[in-house]
Design an enzyme around this catalytic site. Structure first.
Site, PDB file in Angstrom:
ATOM      1  N   ASP A   1       3.976  35.515  17.035  1.00 26.68           N
ATOM      2  CA  ASP A   1       2.898  35.049  16.174  1.00 26.68           C
ATOM      3  C   ASP A   1       2.383  33.741  16.989  1.00 26.68           C
ATOM      4  O   ASP A   1       2.615  33.548  17.805  1.00 26.68           O
ATOM      5  CB  ASP A   1       3.706  34.345  14.861  1.00 26.68           C
ATOM      6  CG  ASP A   1       4.083  35.403  13.721  1.00 26.68           C
ATOM      7  OD1 ASP A   1       3.584  36.451  13.759  1.00 26.68           O
ATOM      8  OD2 ASP A   1       4.807  35.006  13.107  1.00 26.68           O
TER       9      ASP A   1
ATOM     10  N   TYR B   1      16.499  35.496  20.089  1.00 23.99           N
ATOM     11  CA  TYR B   1      15.508  34.272  19.842  1.00 23.99           C
ATOM     12  C   TYR B   1      16.222  32.927  19.743  1.00 23.99           C
ATOM     13  O   TYR B   1      17.246  32.775  19.584  1.00 23.99           O
ATOM     14  CB  TYR B   1      14.986  34.399  18.383  1.00 23.99           C
ATOM     15  CG  TYR B   1      13.742  35.728  18.357  1.00 23.99           C
ATOM     16  CD1 TYR B   1      12.646  35.227  18.751  1.00 23.99           C
ATOM     17  CD2 TYR B   1      14.021  36.870  17.909  1.00 23.99           C
ATOM     18  CE1 TYR B   1      11.368  36.183  18.642  1.00 23.99           C
ATOM     19  CE2 TYR B   1      13.211  37.764  17.878  1.00 23.99           C
ATOM     20  CZ  TYR B   1      11.945  37.674  18.229  1.00 23.99           C
ATOM     21  OH  TYR B   1      10.877  38.426  17.996  1.00 23.99           O
TER      22      TYR B   1
END
Length: 257
Positions: free
Chosen positions: A52, A110
């Protein structure tokens, strides 16, 4: 010929990775570089997954097809020559034509970095989330095991997601503290839209005594996004690593992380 590139980028100045109308993205600047190398011909890249706006990547694998006969180190130098400084190609591999960066991936890792001091160092502001209130580290750590295993993560997925199957498996979830920075690392077979940021936001609520850790189990069972915490800020999130069904590629990635 199919070329696999390993890209690192600072997402601060980009509206995410994937091309968006009227916004600059990481995919756009990479494809512009490849277009120059290919003498004005468009080249479409494929990514391991989208990130994003404001999210970063240590390693984002991408691939594309080309008619040019350039060796692996040559691709690194050629693409970097036309990229801005906040996007870099770290390595390249010539792969089989049937290899796909998304469909051949087995797992992703992540990292989320959260600053828990009252003020954020200006030089870190674009690379951490910020929570300047009470944060009980031990309570945050106790949450992690509740996410491990296979669950329906509907409650931890943005309502804007069009993905119907929201069952995912989390294989590893750790936390450590370096000064005022709390570092989460989470690995799984896949992640839904905003899933990591919503998980971190929910853990922050537990660490801030908004509800007990056991409530996370209820949130998972409810499959209701409104029960989970707010999304943590995008600035603290990094795509760290992608694991493939190819050990040679995995070993090469390990040298880059």
């Amino acid at each position: 010929m199919r070329v696999l590139l390993f890209c690192r980028y600072d997402g601060s100045n980009y509206f995410g990775f994937q091309i968006q109308p009227n916004h600059i993205t990481v995919q756009e600047v990479i494809e512009k570089s490849l277009k120059k190398i290919h003498k004005g011909n468009d080249v479409k890249i494929h990514m391991s997954g989208r990130t994003d706006s404001g999210v970063h990547a240590y390693i984002q694998p991408i691939h594309f097809d080309t008619y040019l006969n350039i060796n692996e180190s040559g691709w690194v130098d050629s693409v970097n020559a036309y990229l801005p400084k906040d996007v870099r190609i770290l390595g390249a591999k010539i792969v089989d034509d049937n290899f796909h960066v998304r469909f051949n991936s087995l797992a992703k890792t992540y990292e989320y970095r959260l600053c828990i001091s009252k003020n954020v160092d200006p030089f870190l502001a674009n690379y951490v989330g910020h929570f300047p209130y009470n944060f009980d580290y031990n309570k945050a750590e106790e949450c992690l095991n509740l996410f491990l295993g296979t669950h329906d993560f509907t409650s931890f997925c943005s309502k804007n997601s069009s993905i119907e199957n929201k069952i995912r498996t989390i294989t590893n979830f750790t936390i450590k503290k370096e000064g005022d920075i709390v570092i989460f690392e989470i690995s799984g077979d896949g992640f839904l839209y905003n899933m990591v940021r919503i998980i971190i936001g929910t853990i922050i609520n537990v660490a801030n005594n908004k509800y007990p850790k056991e409530y996370i189990v209820d949130i998972l069972k409810a499959k209701d996004r409104s029960l989970a915490g707010k999304r943590a800020e995008a600035s603290g999130l990094f795509l760290k690593k992608v694991k493939y069904d190819n050990e040679n590629i995995n070993k090469f990635i390990d040298t880059l992380v």
